[in-house]
Design a protein around this motif. Sequence first.
Motif, PDB file in Angstrom:
ATOM      1  N   ARG A 184       0.834  -1.200   0.000  1.00 38.11           N
ATOM      2  CA  ARG A 184       0.000   0.000   0.000  1.00 38.11           C
ATOM      3  C   ARG A 184       0.870   1.251   0.000  1.00 38.11           C
ATOM      4  O   ARG A 184       1.964   1.271   0.576  1.00 38.11           O
ATOM      5  CB  ARG A 184      -0.928   0.024   1.218  1.00 38.11           C
ATOM      6  CG  ARG A 184      -2.017  -1.014   1.169  1.00 38.11           C
ATOM      7  CD  ARG A 184      -2.848  -1.052   2.433  1.00 38.11           C
ATOM      8  NE  ARG A 184      -3.512   0.211   2.713  1.00 38.11           N
ATOM      9  CZ  ARG A 184      -4.331   0.398   3.762  1.00 38.11           C
ATOM     10  NH1 ARG A 184      -4.553  -0.597   4.601  1.00 38.11           N
ATOM     11  NH2 ARG A 184      -4.910   1.563   3.948  1.00 38.11           N
ATOM     12  N   THR A 185       0.348   2.290  -0.649  1.00 41.79           N
ATOM     13  CA  THR A 185       1.052   3.572  -0.708  1.00 41.79           C
ATOM     14  C   THR A 185       0.376   4.564   0.226  1.00 41.79           C
ATOM     15  O   THR A 185      -0.846   4.698   0.237  1.00 41.79           O
ATOM     16  CB  THR A 185       1.041   4.136  -2.138  1.00 41.79           C
ATOM     17  OG1 THR A 185       1.696   3.207  -3.014  1.00 41.79           O
ATOM     18  CG2 THR A 185       1.761   5.475  -2.192  1.00 41.79           C
ATOM     19  N   PHE A 186       1.180   5.245   1.018  1.00 39.44           N
ATOM     20  CA  PHE A 186       0.680   6.251   1.946  1.00 39.44           C
ATOM     21  C   PHE A 186       1.383   7.576   1.676  1.00 39.44           C
ATOM     22  O   PHE A 186       2.615   7.631   1.594  1.00 39.44           O
ATOM     23  CB  PHE A 186       0.948   5.839   3.402  1.00 39.44           C
ATOM     24  CG  PHE A 186       0.292   4.552   3.812  1.00 39.44           C
ATOM     25  CD1 PHE A 186      -0.965   4.552   4.384  1.00 39.44           C
ATOM     26  CD2 PHE A 186       0.937   3.339   3.617  1.00 39.44           C
ATOM     27  CE1 PHE A 186      -1.574   3.366   4.766  1.00 39.44           C
ATOM     28  CE2 PHE A 186       0.342   2.143   3.999  1.00 39.44           C
ATOM     29  CZ  PHE A 186      -0.920   2.158   4.568  1.00 39.44           C
ATOM     30  N   GLY A 187       0.603   8.634   1.541  1.00 44.00           N
ATOM     31  CA  GLY A 187       1.185   9.970   1.489  1.00 44.00           C
ATOM     32  C   GLY A 187       1.471  10.431   2.912  1.00 44.00           C
ATOM     33  O   GLY A 187       1.319   9.678   3.867  1.00 44.00           O
ATOM     34  N   TYR A 188       1.859  11.683   3.068  1.00 42.46           N
ATOM     35  CA  TYR A 188       2.166  12.215   4.390  1.00 42.46           C
ATOM     36  C   TYR A 188       1.199  13.348   4.728  1.00 42.46           C
ATOM     37  O   TYR A 188       0.988  14.255   3.922  1.00 42.46           O
ATOM     38  CB  TYR A 188       3.597  12.762   4.451  1.00 42.46           C
ATOM     39  CG  TYR A 188       4.652  11.773   4.042  1.00 42.46           C
ATOM     40  CD1 TYR A 188       4.739  10.518   4.635  1.00 42.46           C
ATOM     41  CD2 TYR A 188       5.577  12.097   3.047  1.00 42.46           C
ATOM     42  CE1 TYR A 188       5.711   9.610   4.256  1.00 42.46           C
ATOM     43  CE2 TYR A 188       6.561  11.203   2.661  1.00 42.46           C
ATOM     44  CZ  TYR A 188       6.622   9.959   3.267  1.00 42.46           C
ATOM     45  OH  TYR A 188       7.582   9.071   2.881  1.00 42.46           O
ATOM     46  N   GLU A 189       0.658  13.296   5.924  1.00 39.99           N
ATOM     47  CA  GLU A 189      -0.177  14.388   6.398  1.00 39.99           C
ATOM     48  C   GLU A 189       0.696  15.629   6.581  1.00 39.99           C
ATOM     49  O   GLU A 189       1.882  15.524   6.929  1.00 39.99           O
ATOM     50  CB  GLU A 189      -0.837  13.997   7.720  1.00 39.99           C
ATOM     51  CG  GLU A 189      -1.874  15.000   8.203  1.00 39.99           C
ATOM     52  CD  GLU A 189      -2.488  14.564   9.522  1.00 39.99           C
ATOM     53  OE1 GLU A 189      -3.716  14.539   9.614  1.00 39.99           O
ATOM     54  OE2 GLU A 189      -1.725  14.266  10.452  1.00 39.99           O
ATOM     55  N   ASP A 190       0.130  16.808   6.363  1.00 39.86           N
ATOM     56  CA  ASP A 190       0.924  18.034   6.442  1.00 39.86           C
ATOM     57  C   ASP A 190       1.550  18.253   7.812  1.00 39.86           C
ATOM     58  O   ASP A 190       2.643  18.815   7.921  1.00 39.86           O
ATOM     59  CB  ASP A 190       0.069  19.244   6.061  1.00 39.86           C
ATOM     60  CG  ASP A 190       0.172  19.561   4.563  1.00 39.86           C
ATOM     61  OD1 ASP A 190       1.034  18.959   3.889  1.00 39.86           O
ATOM     62  OD2 ASP A 190      -0.601  20.394   4.076  1.00 39.86           O
ATOM     63  N   SER A 191       0.861  17.820   8.877  1.00 39.71           N
ATOM     64  CA  SER A 191       1.455  17.990  10.207  1.00 39.71           C
ATOM     65  C   SER A 191       2.725  17.157  10.328  1.00 39.71           C
ATOM     66  O   SER A 191       3.708  17.578  10.956  1.00 39.71           O
ATOM     67  CB  SER A 191       0.454  17.579  11.292  1.00 39.71           C
ATOM     68  OG  SER A 191       0.081  16.223  11.157  1.00 39.71           O
ATOM     69  N   LEU A 192       2.760  15.966   9.703  1.00 39.69           N
ATOM     70  CA  LEU A 192       3.961  15.141   9.715  1.00 39.69           C
ATOM     71  C   LEU A 192       5.029  15.751   8.821  1.00 39.69           C
ATOM     72  O   LEU A 192       6.218  15.733   9.146  1.00 39.69           O
ATOM     73  CB  LEU A 192       3.626  13.717   9.252  1.00 39.69           C
ATOM     74  CG  LEU A 192       4.777  12.707   9.264  1.00 39.69           C
ATOM     75  CD1 LEU A 192       5.321  12.528  10.672  1.00 39.69           C
ATOM     76  CD2 LEU A 192       4.317  11.362   8.704  1.00 39.69           C
ATOM     77  N   ARG A 193       4.615  16.322   7.677  1.00 41.17           N
ATOM     78  CA  ARG A 193       5.562  16.998   6.798  1.00 41.17           C
ATOM     79  C   ARG A 193       6.238  18.163   7.527  1.00 41.17           C
ATOM     80  O   ARG A 193       7.460  18.350   7.445  1.00 41.17           O
ATOM     81  CB  ARG A 193       4.851  17.522   5.547  1.00 41.17           C
ATOM     82  CG  ARG A 193       4.465  16.438   4.554  1.00 41.17           C
ATOM     83  CD  ARG A 193       3.726  17.049   3.373  1.00 41.17           C
ATOM     84  NE  ARG A 193       3.496  16.076   2.330  1.00 41.17           N
ATOM     85  CZ  ARG A 193       4.347  15.750   1.387  1.00 41.17           C
ATOM     86  NH1 ARG A 193       5.525  16.348   1.344  1.00 41.17           N
ATOM     87  NH2 ARG A 193       4.064  14.840   0.476  1.00 41.17           N
ATOM     88  N   MET A 194       5.439  18.932   8.251  1.00 42.96           N
ATOM     89  CA  MET A 194       5.993  20.074   8.981  1.00 42.96           C
ATOM     90  C   MET A 194       6.996  19.597  10.026  1.00 42.96           C
ATOM     91  O   MET A 194       8.101  20.150  10.165  1.00 42.96           O
ATOM     92  CB  MET A 194       4.872  20.865   9.651  1.00 42.96           C
ATOM     93  CG  MET A 194       5.365  22.014  10.517  1.00 42.96           C
ATOM     94  SD  MET A 194       4.015  22.934  11.302  1.00 42.96           S
ATOM     95  CE  MET A 194       3.398  23.856   9.903  1.00 42.96           C
ATOM     96  N   PHE A 195       6.640  18.530  10.747  1.00 41.67           N
ATOM     97  CA  PHE A 195       7.508  17.987  11.780  1.00 41.67           C
ATOM     98  C   PHE A 195       8.824  17.502  11.192  1.00 41.67           C
ATOM     99  O   PHE A 195       9.886  17.638  11.797  1.00 41.67           O
ATOM    100  CB  PHE A 195       6.787  16.842  12.494  1.00 41.67           C
ATOM    101  CG  PHE A 195       7.666  16.008  13.381  1.00 41.67           C
ATOM    102  CD1 PHE A 195       8.142  16.510  14.584  1.00 41.67           C
ATOM    103  CD2 PHE A 195       8.018  14.721  13.017  1.00 41.67           C
ATOM    104  CE1 PHE A 195       8.957  15.742  15.400  1.00 41.67           C
ATOM    105  CE2 PHE A 195       8.829  13.953  13.831  1.00 41.67           C
ATOM    106  CZ  PHE A 195       9.294  14.461  15.023  1.00 41.67           C
TER     107      PHE A 195
END
Length: 204
Positions: free
Chosen positions: A91-102
């Motif tokens: 499965r492919t998962f993108g990243y939530e923006d809060s995780l990107r910011m972190f």
Amino acid sequence: MSNRILLVTAFLAGSLGAVGGDKPALAPVPVLPAPADYDPMAFLGRVESVCADGVVIKPQGDMRTRWLARHPDGTPRAEHVFVQDNTQPARTFGYEDSLRMFCGLPLTHGVRPGLGHSTHSGEHKITDVLVGDVVLIRYRPQSSGDLCTAIRIQRRPGGRVPEAVGDKDTTVGRKVATQMNAEQFVEETIAGKWAPRLLAGLRK
């Protein structure tokens, strides 16, 4: 590598038997599979690819969720168990923006007022993840694709799990990296092969 990795994301605590001698013990509750539409919002598996846009994970390991359903009066009705199907494709998962910011990655929608995130203590950054790692992630379902909200490296076969966020904090008694690497050492050595037999002998 042994797949003795267990995740319990939800279990509503409650007494399954009477404590007082004058109360009858409750009958054992049935154990039922999770409903077909149940989404655990957690995934365990081996990383096949990872980049700034997302991570591809092949399901692997023992990932299961348990919870207790109750009658209106509060008594247990049934225990439900979800077991991850490891025969499914990656499965492919993108990243939530809060995780990107972190993690210091570019945001997909730019900086937005009120965009919050947790300290991610005990978790890893996307930049820590390598192909071949066994990771446990949490995700948020989206119509456009599931978004990873948190990630923890459980095993790094042939290597060492890197320190997680907060592992350098001396107030934490059990370091995530120490625990994961200790478990991996046991699994990958002779000790890991003999430990189950030894434990079985001690239980007799």
